[in-house]
Design an enzyme around this catalytic site. Structure first.
Site, short mmCIF file in Angstrom:
data_model
loop_
_atom_site.label_atom_id
_atom_site.label_comp_id
_atom_site.label_asym_id
_atom_site.label_seq_id
_atom_site.Cartn_x
_atom_site.Cartn_y
_atom_site.Cartn_z
N ARG A 1058 0.83 -1.21 0.00
CA ARG A 1058 0.00 0.00 0.00
C ARG A 1058 0.86 1.26 0.00
O ARG A 1058 2.06 1.19 -0.15
CB ARG A 1058 -0.89 -0.04 1.24
CG ARG A 1058 -1.66 -1.35 1.40
CD ARG A 1058 -3.10 -1.13 1.22
NE ARG A 1058 -3.89 -2.32 1.36
CZ ARG A 1058 -4.89 -2.43 2.23
NH1 ARG A 1058 -5.12 -1.46 3.10
NH2 ARG A 1058 -5.65 -3.49 2.24
N CYS A 1393 -7.02 0.39 12.62
CA CYS A 1393 -6.49 1.34 11.62
C CYS A 1393 -5.76 2.53 12.24
O CYS A 1393 -4.87 3.08 11.62
CB CYS A 1393 -7.61 1.84 10.72
SG CYS A 1393 -8.30 0.54 9.71
#
Ligand SMILES: Cc1cc2nc3c(=O)[nH]c(=O)nc-3n(C[C@H](O)[C@H](O)[C@H](O)COP(=O)(O)O)c2cc1C
Ligand code: SF4
Length: 1481
Positions: A1058, A1393
């Site tokens: 990512r 997260c």
């Protein structure tokens, strides 16, 4: 102890009432005072019944009903502002002769400050207690008592109670709100109340009440007419008569009771009281309320002046007034509070004047001169200076304190209290129109919800006058410039002419007006005639933005409200009408459809109309306000701001209510601008995106259908016919046959058809249901599966075999997609299911709610469902199966035992030689089938019948393209109720390597968020931009615009590497540049190479006829087993949390500060699953050092080891951290080394100090400046108080450096030249981006997105963390920890997260409103924390953490961080490795 008038009033009321109504409002809570009294005092040995009512819930309706039904002695405690809306009820109460006493504290109201000139738009204001409400109810038939201090208020309260019951007349007893410090109040009600009222009085009152029929209001003492007085003279007072008490009777009764009071207390009053010299020439008359200042000054300075204090104001007794007035009087000055100077005559003045002409009580002497003297303010501070002149003046009307300044408003700006519901809109008006803004009626909540003086109708008249005055001024200017005889410079003539031409355009009017003013000032000495007049009125040059503000009442009643006046006036007036009714409490009555005001106004044609909602779209409100201002004519802006009727409404509730209202079309957002019509443009714009879509689809379908019908009359007939047969098919028997036939058709399957019903919020339950379908097919059974709510309970009667898989949500609740079904089933007592066989498998977690008493919630839905079906007579195929997350293999453990029994019960033999679950990864298969991430995404985008991508695989594949399909969870239930599909939208994540964007890119992101998303930008914890709320039809446009800005979304999500994070602060300029370049190069190196992205989103078509030949040199067709995250840290700052990622680089410098290379870290990761101990967060190991030249290859090979060895069967076990823990770190190092052509070196020393951002200005080695702004939870948005998004846009327009996204979701305006710094600083100040005076805890807090968009969220996070932290802040500040950084993080689910497991304090969502609390993370991200307590609610969290914070403040060692302290203090055990994260003992 008495701390306010209401305390004293409450004591008296409590002592002498049978019922009490406490009217609570946001600013006043008499109910709390009552609560404190307990049940100590009674009149007839019974405590009064206490009812608490809300001020905005029509309280007097309830009072009137109760008093008339129960006929008891009732008191009401309230603030005076409730009186006005209650007038109709007050009349009724009076006509029914109910003994109701309304004790009111005067309400403080806005008062303009008068400094002579207030022509400049909005004036400053303060607050004073207002007597206006009292005056407004003087003709309702209520007797009115007023008092001048708290003792009197208390005494008169007792008297009012007694007089009310003894004359069967309602009373208002009013006191000023404030208590003077020296007020010593004797509370002797226990002694006095029984002396004033007896039980006999009560009994006689009830008798009188029983005889009351509705009597005519004319017989009340509104004003004593000769007839009424005559009646009074002839009708002797009686104990039981239906006739109202006469004014005389009431006066006498009050007087008598005051005598009794004096007997028992020594405190003497008369209803109308004279004090002063025996033969005064001048007498001042005043209500007792507000008379203190007057009395003191007269006593001190004017011993020759007398004073009449009116305690009993209604009924007004002319006779007693004249009797009190010394005959020597020559001048009477009537003092009254009258804030508005334009009222012709004041009420008390009229009463006094009329008395001298009364037939009833002739004045014997010469009628004195009567002067109306008005004061502003409360009257308490009237001074000698104020009085001196007025006492000598001969004018008939005086304002005695013309330069009065009301005390400044005490509410603090940027704190929006619950009461200030109109504040966001008012703030926006102020921001947009600044000095030009003129709000004619009051601008505070009180004014909007309260008194008529401040109502829009009131302001309308004044506004029209102002508009006319400017028109006259324009006329004057016009005549002046045309007057050739006037000596006027050419320049000035031109400026005036230009102004005249452009006077309706605010900008041009200002420009030319300013020019003219300058020229007029230059020629000041020689100005004559009309030029001098123009100069004197120069404030008229500015074009004001005139606004009136109206509230709910206006919204309902078009005919009777001022809306009609405004619409038909054609004047350039803007009306903002606030609607506060929450969607969930909406009135169903169609007659009350408020939004029709819009329609009504649009029908007029030349009216601008907008419907807006600040919590739905800020920019739409902004546009609407600006257009309304520009529109030359009346404008109506309907503004939604739901105000739920509850204490301490949370902003989230307001947000949700707004969303529901807007999304469902209850409150559509639109603008109707007739001036566009003139330009040939469409005047109506629907701004509600989703409705627009629904409407468009609906119209298209309608259109399509009607076209078909027109062209094919036969189709029309068939259609009608088929509708009929559809109706018939509803017949149960037919339906059953159809089902059986269908089952047979399903390939002649041998076994019985099976219906599988599931209820599941996540994916576990639904996943098992799918597995059952596959299992059934393998066994030759026909099976289908649907959510429980998608069938009706009657369907059960038609099925032979029904299998339920139901998980547990909330606290022992059914999942959302099973609730309606369960509601219907649980309410049924009979259902023909005797032929139905069923099985239930439940999913739950026996430890979800850990307290013993909560054990009932474990798997409750499945247990209840099973029991209910048995009760209804259905036959269980097998015992209830109970999946438990706490079992070794979670619910799979119980499933493994239950499933075979189920098949057996259905007559299926065990399968031999058949592999039930293909042992190939379903996800890998999906990736291979996708043709390098294409799937059917392109086709799905074309399907306009739905807002989602239908194919499940496509929703997974789009993640590789940076796109997540989501639905708005705030709207789920409501849309389901309405039969609509979920509110689907997409989250789009932009890859920003190192978090660096140019100003042009910032501007692009800003605009893309407005054009294609929800108008806000999210800066993520991984230095990316995120757009939320992108609708499917805007998706492609969104991606194309992002690419146009030279950023992209490739691999921002999905099972690939990512976005690569990097420390963003470039103050070590050279080193930083090198490190950042490396991050960018590595990111490019690891990008997937498929051309699918460009093909699908950018329309880059392949050459015709060419087959798709894609190749992924690094990833291969199955890509990685799971996501892969890389970061680069630059010590001493660990802001990127290097240990929380799969792969990390720690920059190591040479002695001269240049980059020597990187320490390499592997195996970090945050995600886990509640209750599943096989999943855990893990910190990365530092395994080696590599040079800058070796860094890319090292990274690539680390990723490839994971590609080849990561677990592809179990996504919950697929991250690199598990690969390393399963095989050992030494194995990993060896495997990595074997793939590299160079030898990795030993790690080198380094030191981290913290993992936070550096806020404010810093200067780099190259002398450039960098400013780090605090962006709350990374959400860039505009609010009326903090227009951050606008501010950053404006800065981006002039900034020449970059914007750098920090790993903690904040923003650095980087590389500002010294010469530009002051300019940027002033813009930061202007847009409130310079605010850094938060506590260390707030500055170090971070939350993930969670609700409403994240499908995994179990609890709020981003929307909630700030309010939770603020609850802890008072303690933090109190104990002196304001500037100490404590890292606090919150996530809505255990996925992590916002990297919660390295925080010193972490909250991880467990269920709505409940969080697991973790403690003891390392201050610079070097240690995991540990579970402290489970499922705590907000009060529990505060109760747990407050003493801990106090202890930390007192007991910490020098420099000791909170995370270390809680471990040293034994509050929590340190977590030393990921594997022991769950080890609590
Ligand atoms: C927000 C939430 C609340 C839960 N509440 C309970 C509960 O009260 N009782 C229980 O036994 N299990 C509870 N669970 C556990 C779930 O039922 C369990 O994890 C199940 O496997 C989830 O299945 P699903 O993915 O189909 O929704 C809860 C889970 C979540 C996420
Ligand atoms: S932590 Fe959970 S709730 Fe928060 S954004 Fe990530 S997945 Fe969603």
């Amino acid at each position: 102890m008495v701390s306010s008038s209401v305390d004293a009033l409450a004591q008296a009321a409590f002592a002498s009432s049978e019922s009490i109504f406490a009217v609570d409002s946001p600013s006043s809570h008499p109910s709390q005072t009552i609560e404190r009294l307990g049940d100590k005092y009674t009149i007839s040995n019974q405590s009064p019944a206490v009812t608490i009512v809300q001020a905005n819930a029509d309280p007097f309706h309830k009072v009137q009903e109760s008093a008339s039904a129960k006929k008891d002695l009732t008191s009401v405690l309230a603030t005076s502002d409730v009186l006005l809306p209650a007038i109709p009820h007050l009349f009724k109460i009076a006509s029914q002769r109910s003994a109701v006493v309304v004790h009111v504290e005067t309400k403080e109201r806005e008062s303009e400050n008068h400094h002579g000139n207030n022509s400049k738009g909005a004036t400053k204001s303060g607050v004073v207690p207002s007597h206006a409400d009292l005056m407004a109810v003087r003709q309702t038939g209520f007797a009115i008592l007023t008092s001048d201090n708290t003792q009197t208020a208390f005494d008169l309260a007792l008297v009012a109670q007694a007089a009310a019951v003894q004359t069967s007349t309602p009373f208002v007893n009013a006191a000023n709100a404030s208590v003077t410090k020296n007020d010593k109040v004797v509370l002797d009600h226990q002694k006095v109340a029984p002396a004033l009222i007896s039980e006999l009085d009560l009994a006689q009152h009830k008798e009188r009440q029983a005889a009351v029929s509705e009597i005519s209001l004319s017989t009340l003492y509104l004003k004593p007419t000769p007839a009424a007085s005559a009646d009074a003279a002839t009708d002797a007072p009686s104990t039981a008569t239906a006739t109202a008490a006469t004014p005389e009777e009431i006066y006498n009764k009050v007087e008598e009771l005051l005598v009794t009071l004096q007997k028992h207390t020594g405190r003497a009053y008369r209803p109308i009281e004279y004090q002063g010299p025996a033969n005064p020439k001048t007498v001042v008359v005043s209500l007792a309320i507000g008379s203190t200042g007057l009395e003191n000054t007269l006593q001190a300075h004017h011993a020759d002046v007398g004073l009449i204090k009116i305690y009993l104001y209604r009924p007004w007794s002319e006779r007693h007034f004249l009797e009190a007035l010394p005959a020597s009087v020559e001048r009477v000055l009537v003092y009254e509070q009258a804030p508005a100077s334009h009222t012709a005559w004041t009420p008390l003045f009229l009463d006094v004047s009329a008395s001298f002409h009364s037939a009833e009580a002739a004045w014997e002497g010469t009628i004195p001169k009567i002067v109306s003297a008005r004061y502003r303010g409360s009257g308490a501070d009237l001074s000698q200076a104020d009085l001196k002149d007025s006492l000598a003046s001969d004018k008939p009307q005086l304002i005695i304190n013309p330069s009065y300044v009301a005390p400044a408003h005490h509410s603090t700006a940027s704190v929006v209290s619950e009461a200030d519901v109109d504040t966001p809109y008012l703030q926006m008006l102020t921001q947009v129109f600044a000095d030009r803004l003129n709000i004619e009626n009051g601008i505070k909540t009180d004014s909007v919800w309260g008194a008529s003086q401040q109502s829009p109708e009131f302001g309308y008249g004044t506004l029209v006058t102002k508009v006319a005055a400017r028109a006259r001024f324009a006329e004057l200017v016009s005549k002046t410039v045309q007057d050739s005889s006037l000596k006027i410079s050419e320049q000035l003539r031109k400026a005036l002419t230009q102004w005249h031409l452009n006077r309706s355009d605010s900008k041009l009017a200002k420009r030319h007006g300013d020019e003219a003013i300058l020229l007029l000032q230059e020629a000041k000495e020689s100005l004559v005639g009309s030029l001098a007049e123009i100069s004197a009125q120069s404030s008229q040059f500015v074009k004001p933005s005139h606004w009136l503000i109206g509230a709910d009442a206006w919204a309902y009643d078009i005919a009777n409200s001022g809306v009609h006046h405004v619409i038909s006036s054609n004047a350039d007036i803007n009306l903002l009408i606030l609607d506060t009714e929450p969607y969930t409490a909406r009135t169903q009555n169609p007659e009350n459809r408020k939004k029709d005001i819009g329609l009504y106004a649009m029908n007029y044609g030349s009216v601008f109309v907008a419907s807006v909602a600040v919590y739905s779209s800020y920019s739409q409100v902004l546009h609407a306000l600006i257009e309304a201002d520009q529109f030359q004519g009346p404008s109506i802006v309907l503004a939604y701001l739901p105000r739920p009727d509850e204490e301490n409404v949370s902003p989230i509730t307001v947000l949700k209510e707004t969303k529901l209202a807007v999304d469902t079309g209850y409150w559509p957002l639109y603008r109707w601008n007739p001036s566009l019509d003139e330009k040939g443009e469409e005047p109506f714009r629907l701004d509600s995106e989703r409705i627009k879509l629904d409407l468009q689809q609906f119209l298209e379908r309608e259109n399509h259908l009607s076209l078909i019908l027109q062209q094919n009359p036969d189709v029309a007939r068939t259609l009608t016919h088929s509708i009929e047969s559809e109706a018939k098919a509803r017949d149960a028997a037919l339906k059953k046959k159809a089902k059986d036939d269908f089952a047979k058709l399903m390939g002649g399957l041998g076994g019985p058809p099976v219906l599988i019903l599931f209820g599941s919020d996540g994916s576990n339950g639904e996943g098992l249901a799918k597995r059952l379908v596959k299992g059934a097919k393998l066994r030759n059974l026909s099976a289908r599966y649907v959510a429980m709510d998608d069938v009706s309970i009657e369907d059960l009667t038609l099925e032979k075999h029904v299998i339920f898989v139901v998980s547990t949500a909330g606290q022992g609740e059914f999942p959302v997609n099973a609730r309606e079904f369960w509601k219907a089933l649980s309410a049924t007592t009979e259902l023909g299911v005797s032929d139905t066989k069923f099985a239930v498998f439940g999913l739950g977690d026996s430890h979800y709610w850990p307290r013993e008493e909560d054990a009932i919630f474990y798997n409750r839905p499945s247990k209840e469902l099973h029991a209910k079906l048995v009760e209804l007579g259905a036959t269980p195929l097998v015992d209830l199966g109970l999946g438990n997350d706490q079992d070794a293999d979670a619910y799979e453990t119980a499933w493994a035992a239950w499933e075979p029994q189920l098949w057996e019960s259905l007559g299926c033999k065990p399968l031999e030689g058949v592999v039930e679950e293909p042992k190939k990864s379903a996800d890998d298969a999906m990736k291979i089938d996708s043709n390098y991430l294409r799937g059917t995404i392109a086709e799905g985008l074309l399907d306009e019948t739905t807002g989602q991508l239908r194919a499940e695989a496509d929703t997974k594949l789009t993640k590789f393209h940076g796109i997540y399909q989501q639905d708005d969870r705030d709207l789920r239930e409501e849309r389901k109720k309405q039969g609509l599909e979920k509110a689907f939208s997409f989250m789009v994540r932009v890859r920003v390597p190192g978090g660096v964007a140019t100003p042009a890119q910032w501007l692009a992101m800003d605009s893309i968020s407005d054009v294609t998303a929800n108008g806000t930008l999210k800066l993520t914890t991984r230095q990316a931009f995120q757009f939320h709320g992108v609708l499917k039809r805007n998706l492609k446009k969104n991606i194309q615009l992002i690419n146009k800005s030279l950023l992209d979304t490739i691999a921002a999500c999905g099972d690939v590497n990512r976005n690569i994070m990097c420390n963003p602060n470039p103050h070590q300029s050279d080193l930083h540049k090198q490190v950042n370049d490396f991050a960018t190069d590595l990111s490019a190196h690891l990008l997937p190479k498929t051309s699918a992205y460009r093909e699908i989103w950018l329309d880059q078509k392949l050459v015709k006829g060419e087959a798709v030949v894609d190749h992924e040199p690094l990833y291969g067709p199955t890509y990685l087993p799971r996501k892969f995250k890389i970061v680069v840290a630059v010590p001493p700052n660990n802001d990127v949390d290097v240990f929380a990622h799969d792969l990390g680089y720690i920059a190591i410098t040479n002695k001269d500060g240049s980059l020597a290379g990187f320490n390499v870290t592997v195996g970090g990761g945050m995600g886990m699953t509640h209750g599943n101990k096989k999943t855990y967060p893990r910190l990365a190991d530092i395994i080696a050092f590599c040079t800058p030249e070796q860094a890319i290859e090292t990274g690539e090979k680390v990723m490839l080891v994971q590609r080849d060895f990561g677990d592809r069967m179990n996504r919950k076990h697929a991250r690199l951290k598990y690969t390393i823990d399963d095989r050992g770190i030494e194995w990993f190092k060896a495997e990595l080394q074997s793939r590299l052509p160079f030898q990795l070196q030993e790690p080198r020393p380094f030191k981290f100090l913290d993992n936070a951002d550096r806020y404010g200005w810093t200067q780099g080695q190259d002398k450039m400046w960098h400013y780090c702004c605090y962006i709350e939870n990374g959400r860039v948005k505009d609010t009326p108080a903090e227009p951050h998004k606008t501010g950053l846009r404006e800065i981006a327009k002039i900034h020449q450096g970059e914007f750098r996204l920090t790993p903690n979701q904040h923003l650095i305006i980087a590389n500002v030249k010294a010469s530009e710094k002051a300019k940027i600083q002033s813009m930061l100040e202007q847009y409130k981006l310079d605010k850094l005076n938060y506590t260390g805890a707030m500055l170090n807090s971070m939350a993930c997105v969670a609700f409403p968009t994240c499908s995994l969220a179990m609890a709020e996070s981003e929307r909630y963390l700030p309010s939770l932290v603020s609850l802890l802040e008072s303690t933090i500040e109190e104990v002196g920890l304001r500037d100490d950084a404590i890292t606090i993080r919150m996530t809505g689910c255990p996925n992590g997260c916002a990297r919660p497991y390295v925080a010193e304090i972490a909250f991880v969502g467990k269920a709505f409103g409940a969080y697991n609390v973790y403690l003891g993370g390392g201050h610079h991200g070097e240690r995991l924390n540990k579970l402290y307590k489970e499922s705590l609610t907000e009060p529990e969290i505060v109760a747990e953490l407050t003493p801990m914070i106090r202890r930390y403040a007192h007991e910490r060692l020098e420099g000791e961080h909170f995370g270390d302290f809680v471990i040293r203090a034994g509050i929590i055990k340190a977590t030393l490795s990921g594997k022991t994260f769950h080890d609590l003992s």
